[in-house]
Design a protein around this motif. Structure first.
Motif, PDB file in Angstrom:
ATOM      1  N   ALA A 116       9.447  -0.007  -8.571  1.00 49.71           N
ATOM      2  CA  ALA A 116       7.904   0.405  -8.622  1.00 49.71           C
ATOM      3  C   ALA A 116       7.878   2.161  -8.536  1.00 49.71           C
ATOM      4  O   ALA A 116       8.797   2.760  -7.764  1.00 49.71           O
ATOM      5  N   PRO A 117       6.894   2.487  -9.287  1.00 49.75           N
ATOM      6  CA  PRO A 117       6.718   3.971  -9.144  1.00 49.75           C
ATOM      7  C   PRO A 117       6.498   4.430  -7.793  1.00 49.75           C
ATOM      8  O   PRO A 117       5.719   3.987  -6.883  1.00 49.75           O
ATOM      9  N   GLU A 118       7.063   5.545  -7.314  1.00 50.71           N
ATOM     10  CA  GLU A 118       6.738   6.023  -5.898  1.00 50.71           C
ATOM     11  C   GLU A 118       5.316   6.701  -5.798  1.00 50.71           C
ATOM     12  O   GLU A 118       4.996   7.570  -6.573  1.00 50.71           O
ATOM     13  N   LEU A 119       4.663   6.343  -5.035  1.00 49.69           N
ATOM     14  CA  LEU A 119       3.341   6.841  -4.711  1.00 49.69           C
ATOM     15  C   LEU A 119       3.317   8.330  -4.175  1.00 49.69           C
ATOM     16  O   LEU A 119       4.059   8.516  -3.485  1.00 49.69           O
ATOM     17  N   ASP A 120       2.325   9.079  -4.515  1.00 50.13           N
ATOM     18  CA  ASP A 120       2.300  10.464  -4.017  1.00 50.13           C
ATOM     19  C   ASP A 120       1.668  10.295  -2.604  1.00 50.13           C
ATOM     20  O   ASP A 120       1.220   9.098  -1.946  1.00 50.13           O
ATOM     21  N   ASP A 121       1.567  11.329  -1.679  1.00 56.42           N
ATOM     22  CA  ASP A 121       1.020  11.390  -0.566  1.00 56.42           C
ATOM     23  C   ASP A 121      -0.120  10.959  -0.431  1.00 56.42           C
ATOM     24  O   ASP A 121      -0.643  10.140   0.500  1.00 56.42           O
ATOM     25  N   ALA A 122      -1.261  11.612  -1.193  1.00 56.11           N
ATOM     26  CA  ALA A 122      -2.644  11.051  -1.208  1.00 56.11           C
ATOM     27  C   ALA A 122      -2.992   9.544  -1.801  1.00 56.11           C
ATOM     28  O   ALA A 122      -3.790   8.984  -0.996  1.00 56.11           O
ATOM     29  N   GLU A 123      -2.141   9.237  -2.706  1.00 55.88           N
ATOM     30  CA  GLU A 123      -2.319   7.707  -3.081  1.00 55.88           C
ATOM     31  C   GLU A 123      -1.904   6.831  -1.971  1.00 55.88           C
ATOM     32  O   GLU A 123      -2.398   5.775  -1.644  1.00 55.88           O
ATOM     33  N   LEU A 124      -0.613   7.234  -1.350  1.00 56.20           N
ATOM     34  CA  LEU A 124      -0.177   6.329  -0.142  1.00 56.20           C
ATOM     35  C   LEU A 124      -1.081   6.240   1.049  1.00 56.20           C
ATOM     36  O   LEU A 124      -1.384   5.236   1.580  1.00 56.20           O
ATOM     37  N   ARG A 125      -1.639   7.467   1.301  1.00 54.22           N
ATOM     38  CA  ARG A 125      -2.550   7.461   2.574  1.00 54.22           C
ATOM     39  C   ARG A 125      -3.898   6.274   2.156  1.00 54.22           C
ATOM     40  O   ARG A 125      -4.075   5.730   3.097  1.00 54.22           O
ATOM     41  N   GLY A 126      -4.348   6.397   0.896  1.00 53.60           N
ATOM     42  CA  GLY A 126      -5.517   5.791   0.554  1.00 53.60           C
ATOM     43  C   GLY A 126      -4.968   4.298   0.499  1.00 53.60           C
ATOM     44  O   GLY A 126      -5.920   3.467   1.195  1.00 53.60           O
ATOM     45  N   ALA A 127      -3.883   3.838   0.174  1.00 54.18           N
ATOM     46  CA  ALA A 127      -3.816   2.519   0.145  1.00 54.18           C
ATOM     47  C   ALA A 127      -3.521   1.892   1.616  1.00 54.18           C
ATOM     48  O   ALA A 127      -3.720   0.895   1.976  1.00 54.18           O
ATOM     49  N   LEU A 128      -2.955   2.834   2.380  1.00 55.86           N
ATOM     50  CA  LEU A 128      -2.567   2.183   3.966  1.00 55.86           C
ATOM     51  C   LEU A 128      -4.138   2.463   4.694  1.00 55.86           C
ATOM     52  O   LEU A 128      -4.264   1.279   5.239  1.00 55.86           O
ATOM     53  N   GLU A 129      -4.872   3.218   4.340  1.00 54.98           N
ATOM     54  CA  GLU A 129      -6.085   3.050   4.911  1.00 54.98           C
ATOM     55  C   GLU A 129      -7.063   2.061   4.603  1.00 54.98           C
ATOM     56  O   GLU A 129      -7.453   1.149   5.239  1.00 54.98           O
ATOM     57  N   ALA A 130      -7.022   1.470   3.254  1.00 52.76           N
ATOM     58  CA  ALA A 130      -7.906   0.243   2.886  1.00 52.76           C
ATOM     59  C   ALA A 130      -7.065  -1.043   3.385  1.00 52.76           C
ATOM     60  O   ALA A 130      -7.829  -2.005   3.520  1.00 52.76           O
ATOM     61  N   ILE A 131      -5.781  -1.020   3.483  1.00 49.62           N
ATOM     62  CA  ILE A 131      -5.151  -2.177   4.196  1.00 49.62           C
ATOM     63  C   ILE A 131      -5.619  -2.359   5.554  1.00 49.62           C
ATOM     64  O   ILE A 131      -5.939  -3.276   6.263  1.00 49.62           O
TER      65      ILE A 131
END
Length: 300
Positions: A116-131
């Protein structure tokens, strides 16, 4: 012809048979045809058939002088298939592939799944907040890493960064560890407003006896009901059943000596108190009276 005469005739034929490598050879021109085994036999004695017409012809000599080079079974009128060569084990193969190793027996290589492609910091932050907005119980870093298909070593530091950002921004909620995982909580200073909205005048609280029993279990776990009753000085069977039904206490085996059930607090207890583990419970020493030893001696 009688059977005895037939045996004598066969025996004479067998005795008169000469091996191919002992027969006289005469030089002959190389045939023009390129088919294997299609050259004319050299001049010499006719090969002898043993066993009648149903047996195969043996001993055909190509004139090369080498033993057994042209020995082939009779094909009974079936034309020889071009491109098929006698194998080492007597089985024919096509196209240089050994018999039994055709395309059906080959194992096709299965390509490995692409990472899986590694997410950048901004996308990772948004995915964690959504979960974290939809979870109904604390979720561990390992589960978050598996869901997002990201390295686990990136999840913890990013959660710490998110929690620090919420605190610095002064939001009405915060992200903190609880019961071995992470979850969003309202800040304590806004608890009265949240309680007023959620309860709307209806409140179901634990009784004083339930709170005392729960405290004994939390600090003495694992503990039996008889031990809890001895500490409190009253029977606590009904209170234990209430705490078990509320999901705050659970059974965790039996005592080796007496076989009595042992009880401990649950993850729901840690979640309700906002604790990560029972080690975060406040110490009891500041809350004990100064004459606790005298009281203990008096009760004995």
């Amino acid at each position: 012809m009688s059977s005895d005469e037939r045996r004598d005739s066969l025996a004479d034929q067998a005795a008169a048979w000469v091996p191919p490598w002992q027969r006289p050879t005469t030089p002959s021109a190389t045939p023009d045809t390129g088919d294997l085994g299609s050259s004319a036999p050299p001049e010499g004695p006719e090969p002898t058939k043993i066993g009648g017409d149903s047996d195969t012809t043996r001993g055909m000599d190509t004139g090369s002088g080498e033993p057994g080079e042209s020995e082939k079974p009779e094909t009974r009128g079936q034309p020889e298939k071009p491109g098929r060569v006698q194998g080492a084990a007597g089985e024919s193969g096509t196209g240089g592939v050994p018999a039994g190793k055709g395309s059906a027996g080959r194992r096709r290589a299965v390509p490995a799944p692409a990472p899986a492609p590694e997410l950048d910091d901004a996308e990772l932050r948004g995915a964690l907040e959504a979960i974290l907005l939809v979870v109904d119980e604390p979720v561990s870093e390992l589960v978050l890493a598996q869901v997002l298909e990201q390295p686990a070593e990136r999840i913890g530091p990013m959660l710490d960064e998110i929690a620090a950002g919420y605190t610095a921004a002064g939001h009405g909620f915060e992200l903190r560890r609880a019961a071995g995982g992470w979850r969003l909580y309202t800040r304590p200073e806004y608890a009265t407003y949240v309680e007023r909205f959620v309860l709307d005048g209806q409140s179901v609280r634990l009784t004083q006896a339930a709170l005392e029993t729960l405290a004994v279990v939390a600090y003495k776990q694992p503990v039996t009901r008889s031990r809890i009753s001895a500490i409190r000085g009253v029977n606590c069977d009904g209170v234990i059943r209430t705490l078990v039904s509320r999901g705050l206490v659970e059974e965790c085996g039996t005592e080796p000596d007496s076989g009595a059930f042992l009880y401990r607090t649950t993850t729901l207890f840690l979640e309700k108190l906002g604790l990560n583990s029972v080690d975060d419970l406040p110490p009891l020493a500041p809350f004990l009276p100064d004459d606790v030893e005298e009281l203990a001696d008096a009760t004995r």
